[in-house]
Design a protein around this motif. Sequence first.
Motif, PDB file in Angstrom:
ATOM      1  N   UNK A  20       1.227 -10.427  -8.319  1.00  0.00           N
ATOM      2  CA  UNK A  20       2.055 -11.629  -8.200  1.00  0.00           C
ATOM      3  C   UNK A  20       3.402 -11.424  -8.884  1.00  0.00           C
ATOM      4  N   UNK A  23       5.533  -9.429  -6.575  1.00  0.00           N
ATOM      5  CA  UNK A  23       6.025 -10.205  -5.429  1.00  0.00           C
ATOM      6  C   UNK A  23       7.177 -11.112  -5.852  1.00  0.00           C
ATOM      7  N   UNK A  24       6.978 -11.843  -6.948  1.00  0.00           N
ATOM      8  CA  UNK A  24       7.987 -12.820  -7.355  1.00  0.00           C
ATOM      9  C   UNK A  24       9.240 -12.169  -7.925  1.00  0.00           C
ATOM     10  N   UNK A  27      10.795  -9.331  -4.848  1.00  0.00           N
ATOM     11  CA  UNK A  27      10.913  -9.751  -3.454  1.00  0.00           C
ATOM     12  C   UNK A  27      10.193  -8.805  -2.499  1.00  0.00           C
TER      13      UNK A  27
END
Lengths: 120, 147, 333
Positions: A20, A23-24, A27
């Motif tokens: 996570x 991803x955050x 990008x």
Amino acid sequence: MGDKLLNAFLVGGALCAIGQLLIDKTKLTSARIMVMYVTLGVFLGGLGIYQKLVDIGGAGATVPLMGFGYSLAKGVMKEVDQNGLLGAFTGGIKATAGGITAAIIFGYIASLIAKPQGRR
Amino acid sequence: MQKLYSAKDYQKYVDKKSPNSKLGLNMLKAFLTGGLICMLGQLLMNYFQSRNLDQMDYATLTAMCLILLSVILTALDIYIYIGKFGGAGASIPITGFANAIVSPAMEFKTEGYVLGVGAKMFLIAGPVLVYGISSSVILGILYYILK
Amino acid sequence: MRLGKQTVTFEKMPYITATAAIVGPYEGEGPLKDGFDRIIENDDNGEKSWEKAETKLMQDTYHLLLQKGNTTEKNIHYVLAGDLLNQNIASSYAFRDRECSYLGIYGACSTFGEAVGIASMIMAGGFAEQIICITSSHYCSAERQYRYPLEFATQRPPTSQWTVTGSGGLLLQKDGTGPMVEMFTAGKIVDQGIKDANNMGAAMAPAAADTIATHFVETGRKPEDYDLIVTGDLGAVGTDICRELLKQYGVDVFERHEDCGLLMYDRSKQDAHSGASGCGCCATVFSAYFYPKLRNGELTRILFVPTGALLSPTIVQQGESIACIAHAVAIAG
């Protein structure tokens, strides 16, 4: 018994939390993260590092996609031990055949029955 | 009109203006979701282990059960909510891999069973297999040379 | 008559005599629900695929528009239509076997502005008496073309926007009553180098600011000459940036700017992230919200600026940045 469950929760949760973060922060799409995790799993499996995580976390280490990479690595090395170089080509899929086949066949059946839903 | 920013400066300005994801909260949700899925995996594993199956078998059986569960939840339009809540916690476990296979299969059924379901099934999971298997072959060759 | 390099004005101004909008169920739960003519019950619109659902959405909107405009197909000289799908298929198939000349256009979410601008010029040139401008978008057909399968479990970043399920259209007539198209400022393609397809508002904001600022320079008008400046689908992030860019151009619109992408959903209750987008967004919001206000005198003049991000998944995957455009149409009540 309870310890095993807790360890699985902690190790699996931590692997996902790191995903996570990637991803955050970067990008990277979740599709790319999935590819990264599998490849990294093969790499760490080959180095024997991931085995330690599996010993601690059990399913917490094998259920995430890194564990899929680890199975590929483990299968390949086992087959190379038994059959030599040919094992490099047969070991990976052999070890993961159950999972891949299950995903394909269950997925196919589901697509016959179910329909995607719209905006919600 | 004259452009006000260079591409680089504009990107910086946009980054400042764009709201960020709630990182801490998202990580916590991913942790909980992924952790629970893995815990379920461990429960299954313990059960298969207690049935005295050989090591390889019960790991595979666990994976297959989780995949079946994920396919059912995806088909019932439930897994997407788990993904919405859990983010990486839903896509990194093997259940996410199964979701990545069944979701395009369902989606592209309208284009037929061969070029729709059959071909598009690997839209997202394909790269996972390509890179996973390829890297395992490289590992196998290296292992053969070095051992 | 040409006012500047990008702007034209019409001596004989075309009338917008009717509008129509049909939207999807999720849009029908939003704050504009009472303005839409019809809200479909299911995203599939009774069809077998999302593309067919969108096609039917546009067909139904077209028939409704003919009915509301009290006209028939044989009076319509041209239909200008567009959507987001590859090869403009929703539009083309919506007008299959119809008895009217069809011009398919593509400007991504700015298509509606492009259609009204071109149609007004055709009419001002004396080439047509009745023209229909119509666009559509569908969340489900757009998702599978631009993003992921619908059931793929993934999160959206807070800057992302949601494609509107809906089709909106207007009937332009040489003679009639209703709001008139005064001017048209055709946009240039502007690319400020944004590559993130999940932040289209930020990509489109410079294009919107460019067109709006150019409009004021070439017409000599001021923001105060308009009750509202209405952008298409900049969303929360893009709206914020566009206003600030305009200020740097010396155009202050803070008091009189609305964005259709922010009007569509109730962002406090609905899962909308940065707001709405899509060809259907500004078309349906114009029909449901701004047109009635222009008609009843609540608004006397607006500058309607549909914005479009002209990207495709292919070009984004090749690492290109997002080319954007905005067209401005001045409409007087």
